[in-house]
Each structure stands twice: as C-alpha cells, then as structure tokens.
Write an enzyme that holds these catalytic residues in place. Sequence first.
Site, PDB file in Angstrom:
ATOM      1  CG  HIS A 109      -2.156  -0.843   0.909  1.00 18.59           C
ATOM      2  ND1 HIS A 109      -2.730  -1.681   1.820  1.00 18.59           N
ATOM      3  CD2 HIS A 109      -2.871  -0.975  -0.218  1.00 18.59           C
ATOM      4  CE1 HIS A 109      -3.754  -2.286   1.266  1.00 18.59           C
ATOM      5  NE2 HIS A 109      -3.864  -1.882   0.028  1.00 18.59           N
ATOM      6  NE  ARG A 135      15.130  -9.377 -11.495  1.00 19.86           N
ATOM      7  CZ  ARG A 135      15.300  -8.080 -11.835  1.00 19.86           C
ATOM      8  NH1 ARG A 135      14.260  -7.274 -11.918  1.00 19.86           N
ATOM      9  NH2 ARG A 135      16.508  -7.619 -12.092  1.00 19.86           N
ATOM     10  NE  ARG A 163      15.368 -14.122 -14.283  1.00 21.36           N
ATOM     11  CZ  ARG A 163      16.076 -13.260 -13.566  1.00 21.36           C
ATOM     12  NH1 ARG A 163      17.154 -12.705 -14.065  1.00 21.36           N
ATOM     13  NH2 ARG A 163      15.678 -12.932 -12.351  1.00 21.36           N
ATOM     14  CD  GLU A 221      21.772 -13.267 -15.586  1.00 22.25           C
ATOM     15  OE1 GLU A 221      21.325 -12.488 -14.740  1.00 22.25           O
ATOM     16  OE2 GLU A 221      21.461 -14.468 -15.647  1.00 22.25           O
ATOM     17  CG  ASN A 278      21.286  -5.990 -12.241  1.00 24.02           C
ATOM     18  OD1 ASN A 278      21.577  -4.876 -12.662  1.00 24.02           O
ATOM     19  ND2 ASN A 278      20.035  -6.386 -12.110  1.00 24.02           N
ATOM     20  CG  ASP A 279      23.725 -11.878 -11.714  1.00 20.72           C
ATOM     21  OD1 ASP A 279      24.324 -11.848 -10.625  1.00 20.72           O
ATOM     22  OD2 ASP A 279      22.526 -12.199 -11.822  1.00 20.72           O
ATOM     23  NE  ARG A 331      22.624  -8.727  -8.180  1.00 22.15           N
ATOM     24  CZ  ARG A 331      21.683  -9.124  -9.024  1.00 22.15           C
ATOM     25  NH1 ARG A 331      21.916 -10.125  -9.865  1.00 22.15           N
ATOM     26  NH2 ARG A 331      20.519  -8.525  -9.067  1.00 22.15           N
ATOM     27  CB  CYS A 365      16.440  -7.238 -18.818  1.00 21.24           C
ATOM     28  SG  CYS A 365      17.369  -8.726 -18.414  1.00 21.24           S
TER      29      CYS A 365
HETATM   30  C1  PEP Z   1      20.758  -9.128 -14.033  1.00 19.58           C
HETATM   31  O1  PEP Z   1      21.547  -9.920 -13.493  1.00 19.58           O
HETATM   32  O2  PEP Z   1      21.105  -8.059 -14.561  1.00 19.58           O
HETATM   33  C2  PEP Z   1      19.326  -9.448 -14.087  1.00 19.58           C
HETATM   34  C3  PEP Z   1      18.484  -8.721 -14.793  1.00 19.58           C
HETATM   35  O3  PEP Z   1      18.891 -10.493 -13.318  1.00 19.58           O
HETATM   36  P1  PEP Z   1      18.696 -10.386 -11.719  1.00 19.58           P
HETATM   37  O4  PEP Z   1      18.927  -8.969 -11.323  1.00 19.58           O
HETATM   38  O5  PEP Z   1      17.322 -10.869 -11.440  1.00 19.58           O
HETATM   39  O6  PEP Z   1      19.770 -11.323 -11.239  1.00 19.58           O
HETATM   40 MG    MG Z   2      20.879 -11.870 -12.962  1.00 21.18          MG
END
Ligand code: PEP
Ligand code: MG
Length: 549
Positions: free
Chosen positions: A184, A286, A322, A410, A433-434, A444, A481
């Site tokens: 909320h 996700r 995914r 990744e 990110n990975d 990370r 992504c």
């Molecule tokens: C990533 O690793 O950039 C990704 C999109 O997957 P997640 O952040 O869910 O690991």
């Molecule tokens: Mg990832």
Amino acid sequence: MLRGVPVVPGVQYAPVVRPGRLPVVEDTAAEIADADRPAEAARFSAAATAVATRLRDRAAHSTGAASEVLAATATLAQDRAWLGAAEKRIAGGTPAVRAVREAVAQFVDLFTKMGGLMAERVTDLQDIRDRVLAELSGLPEPGVPLPMVPSVLCAEDLAPADTAGLDPTLIVALATTLGGPTSHTAIIARQLGIPCVVAVDGLDAVPAGAFVLVDGTAGTVTVGPDEVAAAEAVAAARHEAERAAHWAGPGATADGHAVAILANVQDGAAARAARETPAEGVGLFRTELCFLNRDTEPTVDEQAEIYGEVLDAFAGHKVVVRTLDAGSDKPLKFAGHRDEANPALGVRGIRIAHGNPGILERQLAGIAAAAARTGTRPWVMAPMIATAGEAKDFAAAARRHGLTPGVMIEVPAAALLADRILEHVDFLSIGTNDLAQYTMAADRMSADLALLTDPWQPAVLALVAMTVRAGAAAGKPVGVCGEAAADPTLACVLAGLGVTSLSAASAAVPGVGARLAQVTLQQCRDAAEAVLATATAAEARAAALAALG
Ligand code: PEP
Ligand code: MG
C-alpha cells in the site's frame, strides 16, 4: 548510501520523520471471570467498530486509490474471520488485549505462508491491531505525525491508513525498510506522485531529524549528503520529471531510431502497473520472485495461472518470461539448494535444472499453458547461461513446448562466446547486474564494492558491446534488462552500442524513454564509442555526458 527497490521516481532532500509507535500496551495476565466475559466481548466489539468507522469516515473524505485503500482496510477491520478468532478467545477467558494480539498473529502467520499479495496485507492487519489495541487502552491512534516542514517519511512499513491521509506538500518522499512494489505504501506513493523507495536495507538506523536524499528512480537513500549537491539533484530531477511526464512512447531516438522500452515485472500486479506506463512490453518477468515464500513447488496449473496474469496484462505485446533464477541471493525452498561456500558461483539459475530437469520442464509447461490460455506468444529465457551447450539444451526444451527461446548474458563466458550461443537461440538479453558482478569479481550485494559493480565499468560495457555485435551479425535481437537500462544516460549509450530493447523497472520507464527521445542515434553512437575508450566508470560517465550534450 542505502539501497532499496525504486517504486516511484523523483528525488527529494528533506529531514526524516517517523510514524508514532503504539506505546506498549500491557497484557492483563489474569483470566476474565465467567461473569465478566460478555462485557469484555462488548468492549472488544465496540473498539473494533470504532476503528472501522473512523477508517470508513476517512475513506469518505478521500479520493481515488487513497479512498479505496482506506475502505479496504475498514472492511478488513470488520472481517469476521479474525474478529471471530478474537471473540472465541475472549469467550474462553482471554482478556481482549491479548485476544486481539493472538488472533491477529494467527492470521499474520497464515497470510505470510500464503505469500505474494496476501503477505503484503500483513501490514494492514497489524495496523488494524494497533488501532484496536490503542482504542481498547484509551490511547491516541498511532500514526504519522504532522511535520512542521516538508519531510521524508521513513518507517519499517507504512500502514494504508497512515499513508492514505498524507499531505504531499508536507510528506515529500517515502522510504520503508519492508514492503514490495505492490504494498500500500507503493500504491499511495504512486497516487501522491512522491518519490518512494521500499525494502531499504539499513533504513531502521536512520534517526528522525537526519537529512536524507531519496532517489526514487535509482532506489537509494543517501544519509547526510552535501547540501548543495543534494539541491542540484532535486532540481535536475524535477526538470527531468516534467519532461518524462510528457513522454508517451514508443521508444526511439530524436531521429526515429526505434529501441523498444520494456518493463521488468515480478507478478501480475506489477505487470498491470507497468501497463499504465508507456512500456511497450515486458522485457524481464522474474518468475522466481513469485515463489520466494513457497515451501513446495507450485503445480503446473498454479504456475500457468500466475504467468497468465502477466501475459494478460500485456496481451498483444512482447513478454519475456525468465525461467527460475533460484539460488544465491534468491533461494527457493523447493529448489533443493545445498549449502555452498560461494552461492553466487554455485548452483543457481539454469544450473538448478542440471540436477533437477523436472523443475524446468514443469515451468516451461506452465508457461506454455498460460500462453495457450491467453492466446499470447511469450518468449522465454534462461538465466545464468555460461556455455553454448546449456543454451542449446534450453532452446530445445523451450521449442518442445512451442516457446521462443533466448538466454540471458550474465556470465562473461557467455558474452565472449555470444556468437556461438546465438546459433541455438532466437534472442539474447543482457543482465548487467550479474554481468558486472562476475566481470568485476565483486559481490553485487556488497555496499563496499558498489564502485566495482557499477554498470558503467568500461570492462562490463566492452562485454555488452561484444554481445551486441554478435547479435547484429546473426540478425537477432539483443536487449538489456539489468539496472543499467534504468539509467537514462547509460540507456542512450546502450542504444548507441546497438541494443534493440531496454527493460527497466516501471518507475524508470518514462525517464529512459524521454531521455532517449532527446538525442540522435549518432550522439548515442558517439557516446558508446567514447565510453569504450575510457578506463574507469567515472570517465565513462563523463565521456557519455559530453557526447550526449
Ligand atoms: C541481471 O543480473 O542483470 C538481471 C536482470 O537479473 P537479476 O537482477 O534478477 O539477477
Ligand atoms: Mg541476474
């Protein structure tokens, strides 16, 4: 700088206020005598009714989502299930205060086990409990103080009744330790249009009165930042926000080079929220986030139901589902993870399927069933692919279910051999990110290593460039992504490198689209070239800003 999940974009700088907590209400230990039980039950009933009536009154005096949220909370306050559980205890001699605590605890436990949307209603129920306890004890209702100056409201989680009555001129941003994008807090922050970050790690330690800079696009809360820099950040964000608000899509540069702007979602509610933005589809669903609270694997039918909600929300548009990225920071109880010394380098993502192929098969069956029911043609991609062999096996499995296969890039090994992976799959999606974590050998999750895991690291962008080149040579789409796609400046660089789509949290979609619309493809290409020639993340940023103007 504390990190959380960005929910509503915008930047604000102000002192922190915190909601008043319910003073400790003592349990009366003694059992209620038989003769006094009807009176105790009546006292409880009156308190619950008073709380519900007040909430309904406030609903009547509010509009839009605030009114709906308050009305829903009022209904929950009068819900027979928990009222009955409390009444039963009072009839057995439990004092009302303890009966309320126990009955609510019973339902909090149930909702938490159910997970998903039900779990997010836990805060609502606890809020009702505190209001009823205050009423029973003759204390003032707990809630948000009225600050004297514009302030940032920080809390563990915010009850709907607190947030619904907020005045956006006095509460200029929200940050919570708990909560999800559909809580909320998030719904009301969106309606009020004030920046909001949820699930902020370490927020509890920030005291009332401390000055913070809340960035609802980046998902950060900076404690005690430089005052001048903070004021500049607020002004720049306001300017950007005005521009973003007018952006209606579809994604393209100023000279018409199309780059699809998509949304990252984790369930049906998030997909419906994303549909309200100009996002052209879903670039990353996700799926593992749907099942974090589950002890047992959801059935194929249950999975189909959940995935179908996302497909329905974007019917007629691209949706990339995914498969489960279980493991490491997102363990799933039913995935059978063993204890590992280095889970980020362990059995996560597609690797789960090596020892347990049924889990992937059943998920693909669930996605295929959802596609059939909704009449849509989703793409599917596997996380954490490291070799062309893994991509080949995944593609074969997906095609057996009639689905269009792709994989995430990744792992540096996958970026380096993207051309060979593309022999098997129809598209790639880069998870920056990975990719940053594994390229820079930096966790990370570690705040200490945030400079290394910065997606602006030129080494990471070199691997992105390599992957995109392989996609162009194969004539297959390559999207991004990871969070890199949510940074409007970096998004322009990615477009210049040649990515065909950018997928980011809904809150970031308008900002990315609006920024891309201001620059030409040539500027993006110049920025990309300049960035690839730098040696540090800071130089990369500066080079891109100079090229983009
Ligand atoms: C990533 O690793 O950039 C990704 C999109 O997957 P997640 O952040 O869910 O690991
Ligand atoms: Mg990832």
